[in-house]
Design a protein around this motif. Sequence first.
Motif, mmCIF file in Angstrom:
data_model
loop_
_atom_site.group_PDB
_atom_site.id
_atom_site.type_symbol
_atom_site.label_atom_id
_atom_site.label_comp_id
_atom_site.label_asym_id
_atom_site.label_seq_id
_atom_site.Cartn_x
_atom_site.Cartn_y
_atom_site.Cartn_z
ATOM 1 N N ASN A 60 54.916 33.560 -30.896
ATOM 2 C CA ASN A 60 55.532 33.495 -29.568
ATOM 3 C C ASN A 60 56.893 34.188 -29.637
ATOM 4 O OD1 ASN A 60 56.919 32.653 -27.180
ATOM 5 N ND2 ASN A 60 55.466 30.969 -26.978
ATOM 6 N N TRP A 61 56.915 35.432 -29.197
ATOM 7 C CA TRP A 61 58.149 36.231 -29.317
ATOM 8 C C TRP A 61 59.235 35.712 -28.388
ATOM 9 C CZ3 TRP A 61 58.087 39.043 -33.485
ATOM 10 C CH2 TRP A 61 56.869 39.484 -33.991
ATOM 11 N N GLU A 62 58.855 35.114 -27.283
ATOM 12 C CA GLU A 62 59.860 34.557 -26.363
ATOM 13 C C GLU A 62 60.629 33.423 -27.043
ATOM 14 O OE1 GLU A 62 60.209 32.411 -21.962
ATOM 15 O OE2 GLU A 62 58.342 33.365 -22.584
ATOM 16 N N ILE A 63 59.892 32.549 -27.742
ATOM 17 C CA ILE A 63 60.548 31.447 -28.445
ATOM 18 C C ILE A 63 61.461 31.981 -29.543
ATOM 19 C CG2 ILE A 63 60.117 29.533 -30.051
ATOM 20 C CD1 ILE A 63 57.741 28.744 -28.382
ATOM 21 N N LEU A 64 61.001 33.005 -30.260
ATOM 22 C CA LEU A 64 61.828 33.579 -31.330
ATOM 23 C C LEU A 64 63.111 34.181 -30.763
ATOM 24 C CD1 LEU A 64 59.229 35.301 -33.702
ATOM 25 C CD2 LEU A 64 60.399 33.122 -33.998
ATOM 26 N N MET A 65 63.001 34.815 -29.602
ATOM 27 C CA MET A 65 64.184 35.400 -28.979
ATOM 28 C C MET A 65 65.174 34.304 -28.579
ATOM 29 S SD MET A 65 65.630 38.241 -28.045
ATOM 30 C CE MET A 65 64.307 39.453 -27.905
#
Length: 596
Positions: free
Chosen positions: A449-454
């Motif tokens: 989940n790239w949104e969470i990583l961001m």
Amino acid sequence: METELFLGFSLDAWITIATVLGMFSVMLFTKIRSDLVFLSAIGILYVTGVLDAKEAFSGFSGTSVITVGVLFVVVAGLTHTGVLQWIVKHLLGQPKSYSKAVTRLMLPVAVLSSFLSNTTVVALFVNIVKMWSKKLGVSPSKLLIPLSYASGMGGVCTLIGTPPNLIISGLYEEETGVAMNILTTTIPGLFCLAVGVLSIIAMRKLLPNRKAPESAFESTGEYTVELQVPSDNKYIGQTLGEAGLFHVKGGSLIEIYHFDNVPSPIREDEYILGGDHLVYAGQIDEILELKDSHGLVSASQQVFTMSDDNKNRTLRTAFVTFGSILIGKKLKEFAPKKNISLVAVARRGERLNGAPRDVVLAAGDTLLLEFPSHMDMSTVEKDPNLQFFDSDDVPNMGIGTLVSSVIMIAMVALSALGVIPLLQSAFLAAAAMLIFRCCNAEQAMKAINWEILMVFAGSAVLGLAIQKTGIAEWLATGILDVCGTNPLVVMTAVCFVGTFITEFISNTAAGAMFFPIMYEAAEKLGYDPFPFLVALMVSVSSSFATPIGSPTHMLVYGPGGYRFSDFMRIGLLMNLIILAANIFIVNIIYPLTPLQ
């Protein structure tokens, strides 16, 4: 030298304050993606010179952020091998009282959330709990809030269970050079969980007795399932009774079609022929076990052997959307164009007669569909006529379920025993999941989940800016002026504010924002910050009073038919109870220690 402005803050500090307030306001009052909001905040802090390039982008290279990214792959392995479904199937059971039902629900959910994304766990359990509540004769609203609460309380039991734990432990390691153990929060977390379960049972009258609204996405276990007898099946020539296909666990045979595609009499002495279609109605998971136990396959065109079907097909669950062109039609008029097979169909608990291929679809019908494993699902998922439900992928439970569980246990053990650091054990676990085919490379990449990583990386940078500009020190000094020099009072005060702040902002952001404040306050008092930070981990993940306090609350809000006030009525008390339990247990397990 920075110019001092009013209230003793520099220009950089005021820019940081304005950025933080603006960022939280945007997230609270708009629907702009949170990753874009955090990226914009990083950009502002960098362009204005508050942070240099290395500081502004340090969050993306932090070990805690990388650990989260790697853990997504580990979770993908557990999800695709059916670990969650196995636990649900074997642990919920048929409790005789509400107290036992809450316990049977909250404990496994908490355990799963200690190692997996609590959003993933709750998404899986929502529909299961709705079905389960009907069997128990309990309103879903009496169980869905406890479900969400359990996922939050379970997440704090390990460092990998919730993002704030990882970000606070990562910042602590950067400050001290000492890494926290993966089980640092286990005993405090379990104690708070036990208190939480008992509190829910004691305050069950505060839980609303709502009737869940009828929804197009209401799932059910009552499916009509069509299976086919391959031409090489060993039961060909036997009767339905002899083969054990007349009376089956979890359902009943409602139709049989021979080669002429005309329904035959449903009799126990009816002979089985190659290519026969058997239509069952009942519980989907138990009926589909016939595929393994009797060598049957999902009914599709031109299936001649079991291997032709099972090894090259994957299962997905979808719902017929309102306005879909499928309404009033049969799926076979639509599916062949996309090489889709309809395995089973359900309609809000109503058992449908006849073969799934002959069902005239209605809005909200739940469909179990089968696709070629090589199909690009991204194009299918964009089809406006069907809404796919990611959490309801139907995994094939088997040896992979055991393998992925062993990998997860080994990862935790290696880190907990200090054999290797958490990041290294996570990398090894992710590699093992791929090597042993618990998930494939595509599933692993889709799971990240790239949104969470961001958001995670942005939160770390936010905390750095608060510390660098002196805001943390100013707030810590202010807290000490108000609370005095009693460390227990200071710890309680910061945790109290953190608990209620996280009702309105992400717990990751709250953890990053309060870390420097708590750390500075502990050092100013002359105490080791470690126990203060453990208490902070629990507090910023203890959001119970508003449905916007956690993504899991929003997952249960609609299905439970809740109102905003329903969460406040029980949640405000839960916040205070868990805060008291948190402070009590942390100071017993990790006594306050003066700095040398």
